[in-house]
Design a protein around this motif. Structure first.
Motif, short mmCIF file in Angstrom:
data_model
loop_
_atom_site.label_atom_id
_atom_site.label_comp_id
_atom_site.label_asym_id
_atom_site.label_seq_id
_atom_site.Cartn_x
_atom_site.Cartn_y
_atom_site.Cartn_z
N UNK A 1 10.31 12.25 8.19
CA UNK A 1 11.19 12.70 7.11
C UNK A 1 12.62 12.18 7.25
N UNK A 2 13.02 11.83 8.49
CA UNK A 2 14.40 11.36 8.70
C UNK A 2 14.58 9.89 8.38
N UNK A 3 13.47 9.13 8.21
CA UNK A 3 13.64 7.69 7.93
C UNK A 3 12.82 7.22 6.73
N UNK A 4 12.31 8.16 5.94
CA UNK A 4 11.48 7.80 4.79
C UNK A 4 11.89 8.63 3.58
N UNK A 5 12.20 7.96 2.49
CA UNK A 5 12.56 8.63 1.24
C UNK A 5 11.30 9.06 0.50
N UNK A 6 11.26 10.29 0.06
CA UNK A 6 10.18 10.77 -0.80
C UNK A 6 10.57 10.54 -2.26
N UNK A 7 9.79 9.71 -2.97
CA UNK A 7 10.07 9.38 -4.37
C UNK A 7 9.16 10.21 -5.26
N UNK A 8 9.71 10.83 -6.30
CA UNK A 8 8.92 11.80 -7.07
C UNK A 8 7.95 11.21 -8.08
N UNK A 9 7.93 9.89 -8.27
CA UNK A 9 7.04 9.25 -9.23
C UNK A 9 6.23 8.16 -8.54
N UNK A 10 5.03 7.85 -9.06
CA UNK A 10 4.26 6.74 -8.51
C UNK A 10 5.02 5.42 -8.68
N UNK A 11 4.90 4.55 -7.67
CA UNK A 11 5.59 3.26 -7.67
C UNK A 11 4.58 2.13 -7.71
N UNK A 12 4.86 1.12 -8.51
CA UNK A 12 3.99 -0.03 -8.64
C UNK A 12 4.52 -1.18 -7.79
N UNK A 13 3.72 -1.63 -6.82
CA UNK A 13 4.17 -2.66 -5.89
C UNK A 13 4.50 -3.96 -6.60
N UNK A 14 3.69 -4.37 -7.56
CA UNK A 14 3.95 -5.61 -8.28
C UNK A 14 5.26 -5.53 -9.05
N UNK A 15 5.54 -4.39 -9.66
CA UNK A 15 6.80 -4.22 -10.38
C UNK A 15 8.00 -4.27 -9.43
N UNK A 16 7.86 -3.66 -8.28
CA UNK A 16 8.95 -3.70 -7.30
C UNK A 16 9.24 -5.13 -6.87
N UNK B 1 15.49 -2.71 6.52
CA UNK B 1 14.28 -2.23 5.87
C UNK B 1 14.54 -0.85 5.28
N UNK B 2 13.90 -0.60 4.14
CA UNK B 2 14.02 0.70 3.49
C UNK B 2 12.62 1.24 3.25
N UNK B 3 12.35 2.47 3.73
CA UNK B 3 11.03 3.08 3.67
C UNK B 3 10.99 4.14 2.56
N UNK B 4 9.94 4.07 1.75
CA UNK B 4 9.77 5.01 0.64
C UNK B 4 8.31 5.45 0.60
N UNK B 5 8.08 6.73 0.34
CA UNK B 5 6.73 7.21 0.06
C UNK B 5 6.69 7.76 -1.36
N UNK B 6 5.63 7.42 -2.08
CA UNK B 6 5.40 8.01 -3.40
C UNK B 6 4.22 8.97 -3.36
N UNK B 7 3.82 9.38 -2.16
CA UNK B 7 2.73 10.36 -2.02
C UNK B 7 3.14 11.66 -2.71
N UNK B 8 2.23 12.31 -3.42
CA UNK B 8 2.60 13.52 -4.15
C UNK B 8 3.07 14.65 -3.25
#
Length: 277
Positions: A134-149, A119-126
């Motif tokens: 913070x040690x197991x979740x990537x902070x992504x700098x842009x909003x992510x669309x679940x349907x697109x993923x 499993x890979x954990x990502x947050x797109x929270x601003x």
């Protein structure tokens, strides 16, 4: 030769402070720490043949790692009632042996496995990742669309040559069968990718995640990750997602122990190298 017994160990670890699984002379690794602790409890060299299901890279975590080792039967009978608790006391807090089980001699943690699930954990929270995750979740700098993923993920399921997503090794196949790849958004807003395959080549899971994320934030079309499957060389366009978001959560084995040897033989014929994502 002394009679020996094979043991399965179920292991969890926080990969942050480790240079991966595999023992290295000058680096702190999960296998190195585990071997040192077993030597302390049982005597140097008593436990032999430590073999892991998936050799995770530096920074990758595990909640469902599996390995096996062999012990003299007499040593196991002496320690079996207390070995788990002794390891709990002596191991560092970032690695735990959660279970120790007797298994048939033909059980092979690596080759008898039928699947590995990550499993890979990502947050797109601003504001980024919560401090405690913070040690197991990537902070992504842009909003992510679940349907697109999920649209991007769908094109990657099945048996394909994943050369575009693998660090190629000499004489190693990049043909893999991905049996599950999907994304969900949990109630706390965290996006979780689940990927399962019979085996992975090195950096494959993190490369797949890296390709899907740029489709999820709109910088690439959702068809782009699957389109790379026509490549026969690693694609320089794919950014490998950081290690800390990745966790090995499960390894599967045949339900019938009589199938361990047959599965191991089949795996060896199909591919020798078995690595993590």
């Amino acid at each position: 030769m002394d009679e020996r017994i094979r043991l399965r160990l179920d292991v969890s670890y926080d990969g942050t402070g480790f240079s991966g699984w595999a023992a290295q002379p000058t680096r702190r690794t999960v296998a190195g720490v585990l071997t040192q602790t077993l030597d302390l409890v049982l005597g140097v060299g008593t436990a032999t043949g430590l073999t892991v299901a998936g050799r995770t890279d530096a920074g990758v975590h595990a909640t469902g790692q599996v390995c096996h080792l062999d012990l003299p039967t007499a040593a196991w009978r002496e320690h079996e009632g207390r070995l788990l608790r002794r390891l709990a006391r002596l191991l560092p807090t970032d690695v735990r042996v959660r279970a120790i089980t007797e298994v048939p001699a033909d059980f092979d943690a690596r080759f008898s496995a039928t699947f590995r699930r990550y499993q890979y954990r990502v947050t797109d929270a601003p504001w980024g990742a919560e401090p405690l995750r913070r040690h197991d979740t990537l902070a992504w700098p842009k909003p992510l669309d679940l349907d697109a993923l999920n649209a991007a993920a769908a094109g990657l399921v099945g048996e394909h040559d994943f050369a575009a997503y693998c660090r190629r090794k000499e004489n190693a196949t990049t043909l893999r069968e991905v049996t599950r790849l999907d994304w969900r958004r949990d109630p706390d807003g965290i996006l979780v990718a689940t990927v399962q395959a019979d085996a992975f080549c090195q950096a494959m899971v993190r490369s797949l995640v890296g390709a899907m994320l740029v489709a999820g934030d709109g910088r690439r079309p959702v068809q782009w990750p699957a389109g790379l499957l026509t490549r026969r060389e690693r694609s320089s366009e794919v950014t490998v997602a950081p290690a800390h978001g990745l966790t090995l959560v499960a390894v599967g084995y045949p339900d019938d122990p009589a199938e361990y040897a047959r599965r191991a033989d089949l795996t060896r014929r199909l591919r020798v190298p078995v690595a993590e994502g």
